[in-house]
Design a protein around this motif. Structure first.
Motif, PDB file in Angstrom:
ATOM      1  N   LEU A  50      22.274  58.008  -3.886  1.00 27.55           N
ATOM      2  CA  LEU A  50      23.318  58.201  -4.887  1.00 27.55           C
ATOM      3  C   LEU A  50      22.863  57.637  -6.231  1.00 27.55           C
ATOM      4  O   LEU A  50      22.472  56.472  -6.322  1.00 27.55           O
ATOM      5  N   LEU A  51      22.898  58.482  -7.267  1.00 24.74           N
ATOM      6  CA  LEU A  51      22.511  58.062  -8.614  1.00 24.74           C
ATOM      7  C   LEU A  51      23.586  58.449  -9.616  1.00 24.74           C
ATOM      8  O   LEU A  51      24.329  59.404  -9.411  1.00 24.74           O
ATOM      9  N   GLY A  52      23.652  57.692 -10.707  1.00 20.51           N
ATOM     10  CA  GLY A  52      24.561  57.991 -11.805  1.00 20.51           C
ATOM     11  C   GLY A  52      23.784  58.234 -13.084  1.00 20.51           C
ATOM     12  O   GLY A  52      22.783  57.561 -13.347  1.00 20.51           O
ATOM     13  N   LYS A  53      24.241  59.195 -13.877  1.00 13.66           N
ATOM     14  CA  LYS A  53      23.612  59.508 -15.161  1.00 13.66           C
ATOM     15  C   LYS A  53      24.270  58.659 -16.249  1.00 13.66           C
ATOM     16  O   LYS A  53      25.489  58.672 -16.415  1.00 13.66           O
ATOM     17  N   ARG A  54      23.445  57.948 -17.002  1.00 13.49           N
ATOM     18  CA  ARG A  54      23.930  57.003 -17.991  1.00 13.49           C
ATOM     19  C   ARG A  54      24.468  57.705 -19.236  1.00 13.49           C
ATOM     20  O   ARG A  54      23.895  58.671 -19.707  1.00 13.49           O
ATOM     21  N   GLY A  55      25.582  57.196 -19.761  1.00 13.92           N
ATOM     22  CA  GLY A  55      26.236  57.773 -20.930  1.00 13.92           C
ATOM     23  C   GLY A  55      25.527  57.451 -22.233  1.00 13.92           C
ATOM     24  O   GLY A  55      24.610  56.628 -22.284  1.00 13.92           O
ATOM     25  N   GLU A  56      25.981  58.093 -23.290  1.00 11.59           N
ATOM     26  CA  GLU A  56      25.363  57.984 -24.617  1.00 11.59           C
ATOM     27  C   GLU A  56      25.361  56.562 -25.174  1.00 11.59           C
ATOM     28  O   GLU A  56      24.460  56.204 -25.924  1.00 11.59           O
ATOM     29  N   LYS A  57      26.354  55.741 -24.839  1.00 15.55           N
ATOM     30  CA  LYS A  57      26.441  54.386 -25.385  1.00 15.55           C
ATOM     31  C   LYS A  57      25.728  53.359 -24.507  1.00 15.55           C
ATOM     32  O   LYS A  57      25.720  52.174 -24.820  1.00 15.55           O
ATOM     33  N   GLY A  62      21.235  59.264 -20.721  1.00 12.24           N
ATOM     34  CA  GLY A  62      20.727  60.514 -20.161  1.00 12.24           C
ATOM     35  C   GLY A  62      19.830  60.340 -18.956  1.00 12.24           C
ATOM     36  O   GLY A  62      19.508  61.309 -18.271  1.00 12.24           O
ATOM     37  N   LYS A  63      19.411  59.119 -18.678  1.00  9.09           N
ATOM     38  CA  LYS A  63      18.599  58.867 -17.482  1.00  9.09           C
ATOM     39  C   LYS A  63      19.515  58.421 -16.349  1.00  9.09           C
ATOM     40  O   LYS A  63      20.665  58.072 -16.560  1.00  9.09           O
ATOM     41  N   TRP A  64      18.972  58.435 -15.159  1.00  3.72           N
ATOM     42  CA  TRP A  64      19.748  58.154 -13.960  1.00  3.72           C
ATOM     43  C   TRP A  64      19.436  56.764 -13.420  1.00  3.72           C
ATOM     44  O   TRP A  64      18.347  56.229 -13.666  1.00  3.72           O
ATOM     45  N   CYS A  65      20.380  56.206 -12.657  1.00  2.84           N
ATOM     46  CA  CYS A  65      20.170  54.878 -12.073  1.00  2.84           C
ATOM     47  C   CYS A  65      21.023  54.705 -10.818  1.00  2.84           C
ATOM     48  O   CYS A  65      21.954  55.467 -10.567  1.00  2.84           O
ATOM     49  N   LEU A  66      20.671  53.695 -10.050  1.00  2.00           N
ATOM     50  CA  LEU A  66      21.511  53.282  -8.929  1.00  2.00           C
ATOM     51  C   LEU A  66      22.812  52.721  -9.493  1.00  2.00           C
ATOM     52  O   LEU A  66      22.822  52.221 -10.623  1.00  2.00           O
ATOM     53  N   GLU A  87      33.457  51.871  -9.500  1.00  2.75           N
ATOM     54  CA  GLU A  87      33.656  52.188 -10.916  1.00  2.75           C
ATOM     55  C   GLU A  87      32.758  53.335 -11.380  1.00  2.75           C
ATOM     56  O   GLU A  87      33.185  54.191 -12.143  1.00  2.75           O
ATOM     57  N   GLU A  88      31.514  53.335 -10.924  1.00  2.99           N
ATOM     58  CA  GLU A  88      30.538  54.292 -11.443  1.00  2.99           C
ATOM     59  C   GLU A  88      30.482  55.607 -10.670  1.00  2.99           C
ATOM     60  O   GLU A  88      30.039  56.611 -11.215  1.00  2.99           O
ATOM     61  N   THR A  89      30.910  55.607  -9.405  1.00  3.92           N
ATOM     62  CA  THR A  89      30.775  56.832  -8.600  1.00  3.92           C
ATOM     63  C   THR A  89      32.068  57.269  -7.923  1.00  3.92           C
ATOM     64  O   THR A  89      32.121  58.369  -7.383  1.00  3.92           O
ATOM     65  N   ASP A 132      30.307  53.583 -17.505  1.00  4.73           N
ATOM     66  CA  ASP A 132      29.289  54.080 -18.442  1.00  4.73           C
ATOM     67  C   ASP A 132      28.455  55.206 -17.831  1.00  4.73           C
ATOM     68  O   ASP A 132      27.414  55.578 -18.356  1.00  4.73           O
ATOM     69  N   ILE A 133      28.931  55.771 -16.717  1.00  2.25           N
ATOM     70  CA  ILE A 133      28.237  56.856 -16.020  1.00  2.25           C
ATOM     71  C   ILE A 133      28.971  58.172 -16.283  1.00  2.25           C
ATOM     72  O   ILE A 133      30.184  58.255 -16.111  1.00  2.25           O
ATOM     73  N   ILE A 134      28.226  59.215 -16.705  1.00  2.00           N
ATOM     74  CA  ILE A 134      28.856  60.502 -17.049  1.00  2.00           C
ATOM     75  C   ILE A 134      28.685  61.564 -15.961  1.00  2.00           C
ATOM     76  O   ILE A 134      29.310  62.615 -16.031  1.00  2.00           O
TER      77      ILE A 134
END
Length: 181
Positions: A50-57, A62-66, A87-89, A132-134
């Motif tokens: 499972l990864l989340g794509k990071r938001g603009e702020k 635009g990159k992904w993370c755990l 919160e993120e997923t 902060d994950i989009i």
């Protein structure tokens, strides 16, 4: 910098080769320490990560993370892992063990110490990115998008290596909070 105890202006001093701030009035020393954080390697029943794509702020947008984040005051690392993942997923997936502890030093000057946990998710809740994950998605380990943090690359690689060697070695999460005198 001003003293957090008495408000006086602090002065630079060298302490064993490290430049620190010290209050000349009350003697308080400001120690700049890494921020305590958690990251969770969530694995589903198909072996996907499972990864989340990071938001603009965010740092590295635009990159992904755990799923990851800071441990709040009065919160155990275990509680932080559950909270950050939700919160993120949008899912709840309590950690099953600790697989790694890493230090991150980011381009923005932040230094964190991250407890990386593994969690096996057996649910079917839809992913709902937040905080902060989009975007949030499941990925095959051999087909990952660009990752934001080298610590995530290392932790996922460690997971793959453990699988190839016959099993996951994880510390227990018992004692995630110990109180006493």
């Amino acid at each position: 910098m001003f003293c957090v105890k008495c408000g006086a202006e602090c002065e630079d001093f060298e302490d064993s080769g490290i430049l620190r701030q010290k209050c000349p009035h009350c003697g308080y020393i400001h120690y700049k320490n890494p921020y305590p954080c958690v990251a969770v390697l969530v694995i589903n029943d198909r072996g996907q990560v499972l990864l989340g794509k990071r938001g603009e702020k965010s740092i590295y947008p635009g990159k992904w993370c755990l799923p990851c984040g800071y441990i709040e005051y009065d919160e155990t690392y275990f509680e932080a892992a559950i909270r950050e993942t939700k919160e993120e997923t949008g899912i709840i997936s309590p950690p099953d063990g600790i697989i790694n502890v890493v230090s991150n030093m980011f381009d923005n000057g932040v230094h964190s110490l991250v407890v990386v946990m593994i969690s096996y998710y057996h649910g079917s809740e839809p992913l709902k990115p937040g905080d902060d994950i989009i975007d949030a998605s499941w990925f095959d380990v051999d087909d990952l998008p660009p990752l934001a943090f080298s610590a995530d690359v290392f932790s996922i690689s460690k997971y793959e290596k453990m699988l190839a060697e016959g099993g996951i070695t994880a510390l227990t999460v018992e004692g995630n909070s110990v109180y006493g005198h």
